[in-house]
Design a protein around this motif. Structure first.
Motif, mmCIF file in Angstrom:
data_model
loop_
_atom_site.group_PDB
_atom_site.id
_atom_site.type_symbol
_atom_site.label_atom_id
_atom_site.label_comp_id
_atom_site.label_asym_id
_atom_site.label_seq_id
_atom_site.Cartn_x
_atom_site.Cartn_y
_atom_site.Cartn_z
ATOM 1 N N HIS A 246 0.961 -1.210 -0.146
ATOM 2 C CA HIS A 246 0.021 0.020 0.107
ATOM 3 C C HIS A 246 0.937 1.217 0.059
ATOM 4 O O HIS A 246 1.717 1.296 0.876
ATOM 5 N N PRO A 247 0.565 2.207 -0.955
ATOM 6 C CA PRO A 247 1.323 3.502 -1.031
ATOM 7 C C PRO A 247 1.365 4.389 0.276
ATOM 8 O O PRO A 247 2.440 4.627 0.696
ATOM 9 N N ALA A 285 -5.978 9.291 -1.118
ATOM 10 C CA ALA A 285 -5.484 9.874 -2.403
ATOM 11 C C ALA A 285 -4.813 11.298 -2.497
ATOM 12 O O ALA A 285 -4.123 11.385 -3.076
ATOM 13 N N CYS A 288 -1.447 10.751 -1.767
ATOM 14 C CA CYS A 288 -0.541 9.412 -2.567
ATOM 15 C C CYS A 288 0.124 9.979 -3.711
ATOM 16 O O CYS A 288 -0.352 10.449 -4.761
ATOM 17 N N LYS A 290 0.799 7.806 -6.014
ATOM 18 C CA LYS A 290 0.343 7.101 -7.251
ATOM 19 C C LYS A 290 -0.936 7.278 -7.860
ATOM 20 O O LYS A 290 -1.561 6.529 -8.443
ATOM 21 N N PHE A 292 -4.569 8.268 -9.142
ATOM 22 C CA PHE A 292 -4.887 8.321 -10.442
ATOM 23 C C PHE A 292 -6.637 8.669 -10.338
ATOM 24 O O PHE A 292 -7.097 8.710 -9.148
ATOM 25 N N PRO A 300 -11.786 2.366 -2.633
ATOM 26 C CA PRO A 300 -11.240 1.043 -3.030
ATOM 27 C C PRO A 300 -11.899 0.057 -1.921
ATOM 28 O O PRO A 300 -11.624 0.445 -0.907
ATOM 29 N N CYS A 313 -6.850 -0.879 -2.131
ATOM 30 C CA CYS A 313 -5.958 0.188 -3.182
ATOM 31 C C CYS A 313 -6.473 -0.390 -4.257
ATOM 32 O O CYS A 313 -6.654 -1.317 -4.888
HETATM 33 FE FE1 SF4 Z 1 -3.101 5.435 -3.781
HETATM 34 FE FE2 SF4 Z 1 -5.281 5.129 -5.449
HETATM 35 FE FE3 SF4 Z 1 -4.317 3.264 -4.086
HETATM 36 FE FE4 SF4 Z 1 -5.444 5.245 -2.791
HETATM 37 S S1 SF4 Z 1 -6.283 3.824 -4.335
HETATM 38 S S2 SF4 Z 1 -3.727 4.436 -2.139
HETATM 39 S S3 SF4 Z 1 -4.849 7.134 -3.863
HETATM 40 S S4 SF4 Z 1 -3.121 4.467 -5.601
#
Ligand code: SF4
Length: 322
Positions: A246-247, A285, A288, A290, A292, A300, A313
């Motif tokens: 996880h980011p 988000a 993060c 990453k 999008f 998620p 995620c």
């Molecule tokens: Fe990052 Fe999107 Fe994953 Fe959330 S769902 S951790 S914003 S890549």
């Protein structure tokens, strides 16, 4: 594996406001098996402590449990009245508070406080039984400590005493809230070894609430990473720390690594927003690297990425950790 000792399902808690219910824990899922040590990792304000305090019915006054279930060995804890909860506290479920010194009763000696714990549960303990409990947490001269008042104890001694009190009746599950955050670094491994010893000797399952990766890596079997009232990632501690997906977990780990690996520059994540998480986007988000499009339009779900690991995620299988 044995069935879970503790199962928290879809727990939502928060506070009522003039404009409606404001959740701060958004449907948390967590389980703990007998004899296991589980870490709950996250920054301050992630909802770790309030989630676990709900087991004891101890939430800040303005907080309300909106929905969900907390099942402990087949008993629904959220349906218990105060008297039934009281019977479980200490003997079956126990809590090691964050700041040991503040949690002891200032006008009673340690002996009086330990005796009182026994009396609440109908036990009349003699001096040698009480001394044995202090010896079990590494206090060599228990008689001297028994006659002391809390203000006479050093930080390390107070921490041992509070651990002795919390595990006095050999509970099946102990929640330790940041057990090393208020003590010197030199005492940290001593306290962690002590918790591990109690876990192994008495088969007491433990949940360790922490923001410290070292605590997780030293004693936890499994770990959950929590952010803004949601579980973001979970799995076996050794595997998750080696390969976070996880980011958010990756960001936390990069921050810690940049402090310890001699880097000239420290890694810092974007600061968190003060507002409660929205249920219509990933709560991470705004921070993060990453993120999008989908991350800002849909929360998620928590999904299994292998039989032992879960991840929340939109990136399939999570992000690569470089
Ligand atoms: Fe990052 Fe999107 Fe994953 Fe959330 S769902 S951790 S914003 S890549």
């Amino acid at each position: 594996m044995n069935p879970p000792l503790l199962e928290i399902n879809q727990l939502r808690l928060g506070f009522d406001s003039p404009s409606g219910f404001v959740p701060i824990v958004h449907g948390v899922e967590l389980n703990v098996h007998p004899g296991e040590i589980v870490g709950i990792l996250g920054e301050s304000g992630s909802g770790k402590t309030v989630t676990l305090k709900a087991l004891f019915g101890v939430t800040a006054e303005e907080l309300v449990i909106e929905s969900g279930s907390i099942n402990f060995e087949g008993t629904e804890l959220l349906k218990l009245n105060e008297k039934e909860r009281q019977a479980l506290r200490g003997s079956v479920l126990s809590y090691i508070p964050q700041n040991a010194s503040d949690s002891l009763t200032p006008h009673q000696t340690i002996k009086q406080q330990l005796k009182e714990i026994g009396q609440v549960h109908g036990l009349s303990l003699d001096q040698s039984q009480i001394s044995d409990k202090l010896k079990a947490v590494g206090i060599d001269k228990p008689e001297a400590v028994l006659s002391m008042y809390p203000h006479q104890l050093s930080g390390g001694l107070a921490q041992r005493v509070i651990i002795a009190m919390s595990t006095f009746l050999t509970p099946k599950l102990t929640i330790a809230d940041e057990p090393t955050s208020a003590i010197d670094a030199s005492l940290k491994s001593t306290v962690l070894s002590l918790l591990k010893d109690i876990n192994e000797k008495d088969q007491t399952a433990m949940v360790i609430i922490t923001h410290d990766f070292e605590v997780v890596s030293e004693i936890c079997d499994r770990v959950y990473v929590m952010y803004k009232g949601l579980m973001m990632e979970s799995g076996p501690a050794s595997e998750l720390l080696k390969s976070p997906r996880h980011p958010y977990t990756q960001g936390l780990m990069r921050c810690v690594q940049s402090l310890t690996d001699g880097s000239a520059t420290f890694y810092a994540m974007k600061s968190a927003e003060a507002a409660p998480a929205s249920q219509t986007q990933c709560p991470f988000a705004p921070r993060c690297p990453k993120a999008f499009h989908d991350c800002f339009s849909e929360l998620p779900p928590l999904k299994s990425i292998n039989p032992f690991r879960n991840l929340r995620c939109h990136l399939e299988g999570g992000a690569e950790y470089e």
